[in-house]
Design a protein around this motif. Structure first.
Motif, short mmCIF file in Angstrom:
data_model
loop_
_atom_site.label_atom_id
_atom_site.label_comp_id
_atom_site.label_asym_id
_atom_site.label_seq_id
_atom_site.Cartn_x
_atom_site.Cartn_y
_atom_site.Cartn_z
N ALA A 173 0.77 -1.13 -0.14
CA ALA A 173 0.01 -0.03 -0.11
C ALA A 173 0.84 1.16 -0.04
CB ALA A 173 -0.95 -0.10 1.25
N ARG A 174 0.43 2.31 -0.66
CA ARG A 174 1.09 3.48 -0.66
C ARG A 174 0.01 4.68 -0.25
NH1 ARG A 174 4.21 5.28 -5.53
NH2 ARG A 174 4.46 7.03 -4.36
N ALA A 175 0.59 5.85 0.34
CA ALA A 175 -0.57 7.02 0.82
C ALA A 175 -0.99 7.53 -0.42
CB ALA A 175 0.04 7.73 1.78
N VAL A 176 -2.52 7.82 -0.21
CA VAL A 176 -3.29 8.42 -1.39
C VAL A 176 -4.16 9.51 -0.87
CG1 VAL A 176 -3.10 6.28 -2.76
CG2 VAL A 176 -5.13 6.83 -1.42
N TRP A 177 -4.53 10.38 -1.94
CA TRP A 177 -5.72 11.63 -1.54
C TRP A 177 -6.52 11.49 -2.87
CZ3 TRP A 177 -7.95 12.13 2.77
CH2 TRP A 177 -8.78 13.06 2.79
N GLN A 185 -20.15 6.32 -10.61
CA GLN A 185 -19.76 6.72 -11.72
C GLN A 185 -18.70 7.92 -11.60
OE1 GLN A 185 -23.00 6.51 -10.89
NE2 GLN A 185 -24.08 5.72 -12.56
N ASP A 186 -18.94 8.90 -10.47
CA ASP A 186 -18.04 9.95 -10.34
C ASP A 186 -16.87 9.66 -9.61
OD1 ASP A 186 -19.46 9.45 -7.72
OD2 ASP A 186 -19.87 11.70 -7.66
N MET A 187 -16.51 8.44 -9.18
CA MET A 187 -15.36 8.08 -8.38
C MET A 187 -14.03 8.18 -9.59
SD MET A 187 -15.27 6.90 -5.17
CE MET A 187 -16.50 6.54 -4.22
N GLU A 188 -13.17 8.70 -9.01
CA GLU A 188 -11.73 8.93 -9.76
C GLU A 188 -10.53 8.04 -9.28
OE1 GLU A 188 -12.62 13.31 -11.80
OE2 GLU A 188 -11.28 12.97 -9.83
N GLU A 189 -9.71 7.88 -10.09
CA GLU A 189 -8.49 7.24 -9.54
C GLU A 189 -7.88 8.17 -8.47
OE1 GLU A 189 -5.15 5.92 -12.28
OE2 GLU A 189 -6.88 5.03 -13.46
N THR A 190 -7.49 7.60 -7.66
CA THR A 190 -6.82 8.50 -6.36
C THR A 190 -5.18 8.83 -6.61
OG1 THR A 190 -5.81 6.60 -5.50
CG2 THR A 190 -7.93 7.10 -4.69
N VAL A 191 -4.41 9.83 -6.05
CA VAL A 191 -3.24 10.14 -6.34
C VAL A 191 -2.32 9.79 -5.24
CG1 VAL A 191 -3.87 11.98 -7.91
CG2 VAL A 191 -3.79 12.50 -5.65
N THR A 249 -3.34 1.18 -5.87
CA THR A 249 -3.55 0.66 -7.04
C THR A 249 -4.80 1.18 -7.86
OG1 THR A 249 -4.74 -1.11 -6.03
CG2 THR A 249 -2.46 -1.45 -6.14
N LYS A 250 -4.99 0.87 -8.93
CA LYS A 250 -6.27 1.16 -9.66
C LYS A 250 -7.45 0.82 -9.08
CE LYS A 250 -3.84 2.11 -14.29
NZ LYS A 250 -4.02 1.92 -15.48
#
Length: 809
Positions: free
Chosen positions: A9-13, A178-184, A132-133
């Protein structure tokens, strides 16, 4: 420190606009698992500010365990997946990232938003990991973020704008993702730490019933209260950004009860697999209306309820642990506002609420139907390890209230209060820790608490001092606040070592402690004592006035001497011992001079090469000096302290000596009385003070005399004193595997209790025959432990048997 490593795991936002200041964010994160067999999965979570975890749409956990800036503790949440639940498992998190332009908070570090999650199967394989995606996120727009704060030192109030589909994404409802996006990825990942503190409980607490239904009327003459005034003063820049339509707390505070002009009826509702619940159906009359539910005692947790509204409705939920002198639940700043479209909603607060009373205010033109609310407990999981009981019911009540106060103020850290601040204050923790070890038999929370402070950057803090409260944040990150609070951290560290024998942890703190003491000694002035300290504290009383504290505070210099002596005991640095000895000699010479009380007042001045005390003496200053090991051989000083001071002195108090308040002067006094063996005075004063608080009914103990001052954790020490000095079962010392036994029957016929150490349980009970002067003690200890007997003078002529054998005195 014990670091923690994720496998993948990596930290995302969530994605945010660059170069744009965003002071609060509310984000949702979602993924799905395909679990093929029944097994226990582990969900490892770390975040800043607050998160709530849902599995298949149901609340699974809240967090995180708080820690220092630049660090995150990792929660490990176990979830049993049954055979019936196999297949698609939905995992969702709501995460709140709190921030304010003033950077002022007492319960979190106000760092940027971040989430890291790793889910593993029983065999350790990674089922899912952020970065991850498979993980997606979005900005959750159903919580308003430009709103007022809960208090001067807390985050924003909860305000939600909801329709029936707003939160359906949490359960993975088709069409709602549907409005969910990939995290950064987060650029600067924190250092991850192991969580030692146990996980909170989610026991359900019901209310005793609906207390009243009333109309709401605005009363302009009502003062909205100091909390709002203080919040605006301490967060001016933030309040300047709040749009006018988002202000509502003052209006709620200025409402009062009026006779109900609408219609309501109560009915019992059958629920499958659950107990029957009561529902209330109501419609308004001439005004908005409210319903109040009550409990006999306060509890802490998330308030949840189900409501159906036939038209748009605003619900303001007010919680409180007390009522006014008129018996009303007054409006306050801990309101949760729900703006609802027509529909049915199951609502749960995200913030834990200290609640004896809950008031739902309905602002609608239509009919509403609401189930009786309940509280999901969010506190330390007290397993009744420690125990005290005797034949004096009043002492038992004080013990139970002290224990409950401790539980409500203990979670991942020791908190000063469970709602207004939820902050980890030094000084409070010195006394809270007495109770935590004696009643819970657990050092994990204290270790995490101390470590948080030790991880602060000495180069960032002024003179390498520690923050007064932490985790927390200030606009000036180098400002420690109350400087003498740092002294209490070292005395607590010494106590922790004596309790635990954890030498490796103490050694890990050596570098940070050394930098701090270097900073302390740099503050010695021409007088040889600490001078020019910025912000000091002794007690909420006269002792805190500048003429008692400035330019030189003798009580706080006494505390500094004791702190240096304890630091020398821990680390053996001769320079610290030498400095402590020099300062002690200077203070003791002062006491040889004539004055109204011993050597004079709390303050001192250094002029023309001479140091002298000023003439304003206080009870709290005297208590702190005695607690720090001064005046030990001055019988006159001690007798005046014991008999003519305190909450209920035996003799008339000196009008020239300032009286003490409960925080923290009286608690220091209780500790001194206990250590001096003045148990009659200790018990008398504790009864006079705490029983009057308990008559108010919240079941907890307060910061000051009044119930309006609220539940405060340092009162945990009261329960420890009863166990240690009435029953006589002392604090277990894991370092030496010894326990002090010093029973004080007074007028009691029996007492019993229990404590826990790392090697098992220690139990003790005795019965006293006041006619034949015989005391029978039963004591059981783990193998390898030794009892050290300190028999009080009152039992000198008594026959004392331990486990049937005569005790050799």
């Amino acid at each position: 420190m014990e670091t923690y490593e994720f496998k993948q795991a990596r930290a995302v936002w969530i994605k945010t606009e660059e170069n744009k200041a965003v002071y609060n964010q509310f984000a949702g994160f979602y993924t799905e698992l395909n679990v093929k067999k029944a097994e226990r999965i582990t969900i490892e979570v770390a975040a800043r500010s607050y998160y709530r975890l849902y599995i298949n749409g149901s609340i699974c956990a809240d967090g995180p365990a708080r820690t220092s800036k630049g660090y995150c503790r990792v929660d490990e949440i176990m979830k049993e997946i049954t055979a019936e639940e196999t297949g698609k498992i939905t995992v969702a998190l709501e995460v709140l990232a709190i921030d304010k332009p003033e950077k002022y908070s007492n319960d979190c570090t106000l760092e940027p938003g971040m989430l890291v999650v790793e889910i593993c199967g029983e065999d350790g394989r990674v089922l899912s990991a952020t970065g991850t995606k498979a993980w997606r996120g979005k900005n959750l727009k159903y919580r308003r973020l430009l709103v007022e704060t809960m208090s001067h030192s807390r985050g924003i109030t909860e305000w939600y704008d909801l329709n029936e589909k707003s939160r359906s994404w949490i359960a993975g409802q088709p069409g709602e993702l549907q409005d969910m996006e990939e995290t950064v990825h987060v650029k600067d990942e924190p250092v991850y730490l192991k969580r030692r503190a146990p996980y909170p409980t989610y026991r359900v607490h019901m209310f005793d019933g609906l207390q009243r239904v009333t109309d709401r009327k605005t009363a302009p003459e009502i003062d909205p209260g100091m909390v709002i005034t203080l919040s605006k003063m301490m967060n001016r820049e933030w309040y300047g950004q709040i749009p006018e339509e988002n202000y509502f707390l003052e209006a709620v505070c200025k409402e009062k009860d009026a006779p109900f002009t609408g219609i309501y009826r109560r009915e019992k509702k059958k629920k499958e697999y659950q107990k029957d619940v009561m529902t209330t159906e109501a419609s308004s009359g001439e005004n908005d209306f409210s319903m109040v539910w009550s409990r006999r005692e306060s509890e802490l947790g998330f308030i949840e309820f189900t409501v159906n509204t036939e038209s748009t409705c605003v619900i303001d939920m007010v919680n409180s642990d007390h009522v006014t002198l008129k018996g009303e639940v007054k409006g306050n700043t801990y309101v949760t506002r729900y703006c609802l479209e027509k529909g049915t909603y199951h609502l749960t607060t995200m913030e834990p609420k200290l609640t004896r009373y809950v008031k739902l205010i309905f602002r609608t033109n239509g009919k509403v139907k609401v189930e009786d609310p309940k509280i999901l407990e969010y506190t330390y999981p007290d397993e009744n390890t420690g125990w005290f009981e005797c034949d004096d019911g009043d002492l038992n009540r004080i013990y139970d209230a002290s224990r409950k106060t401790l539980r409500l103020n203990t979670l991942d850290i020791f908190m000063d209060c469970p709602q207004r601040e939820r902050g980890g204050w030094l000084c409070d923790s010195q006394f809270t820790s007495y109770g935590a070890w004696q009643m819970f038999g657990d050092l994990s929370v204290e270790k995490d608490f101390i470590e948080n402070f030790m991880l602060t950057d000495p180069d960032e803090m002024e003179h390498a001092f520690f923050p007064e409260v932490y985790p927390g944040s200030k606009k000036d990150p180098g400002d420690p606040g109350i400087e003498n609070w740092s002294f209490w951290l070292i005395t607590e560290l010494a106590d922790y070592y004596d309790r635990s024998g954890d030498n490796s942890f103490v050694e890990a703190c050596r570098g940070r402690v050394s930098r701090f003491i270097e900073g302390v000694l740099s503050r010695r002035g021409e007088s040889g004592l600490l001078e020019g300290l910025n912000t000091l504290f002794v007690d909420w009383s006269l002792s805190n006035r500048d003429f008692c504290l400035k330019p030189i505070s003798i009580p706080n210099n006494c505390l500094a001497v004791h702190m240096l002596e304890q630091a020398y005991w821990l680390y053996g640095v001769e320079e610290w011992k030498k400095a402590a000895g020099e300062m002690r000699e200077i203070i003791e010479k002062l006491d040889e001079m004539p004055g109204i009380f011993g050597g004079g007042g709390d303050g001192a001045v250094y002029q023309n090469g001479q140091l002298r005390r000023t003439d304003c003496a206080t009870e709290s200053g005297a208590a702190l000096e005695l607690w720090s090991g001064f005046h030990k051989n001055d019988r006159r000083y001690i007798r005046r302290f014991v008999d003519s001071m305190g909450y209920s002195p035996r003799f008339r108090p000196d009008p020239n000596v300032g009286r003490s308040n409960l925080f923290i002067g009286l608690m220091i006094r209780f500790s001194v009385l206990a250590k001096m063996g003045e148990i009659d005075a200790l018990v008398r004063e504790m009864k006079d003070l705490y029983l009057s608080e308990m008559r108010i009914g919240s079941g907890t103990l307060f910061e000051n005399y009044s119930g309006f001052s609220g539940c405060h954790g340092f009162n945990a020490a009261a329960g420890a004193f009863l166990t240690n000095y009435v029953l006589g079962l002392g604090e277990p010392k894991q370092r030496t595997k010894t326990i002090r036994i010093s029973p004080n029957p007074r007028n009691l016929f029996w007492a019993a209790g229990r404590a826990r150490c790392e090697d098992g349980e220690i139990t003790m009970n005795w019965n006293a025959d006041h006619v034949t002067h015989e005391l029978e003690i039963n004591l059981q200890m783990p193998k390898g432990w030794k009892a050290e007997y300190h028999i009080p003078f009152a039992l000198t002529a008594w026959k004392i048997r331990v486990n049937g054998e005569q005790l050799k005195k």
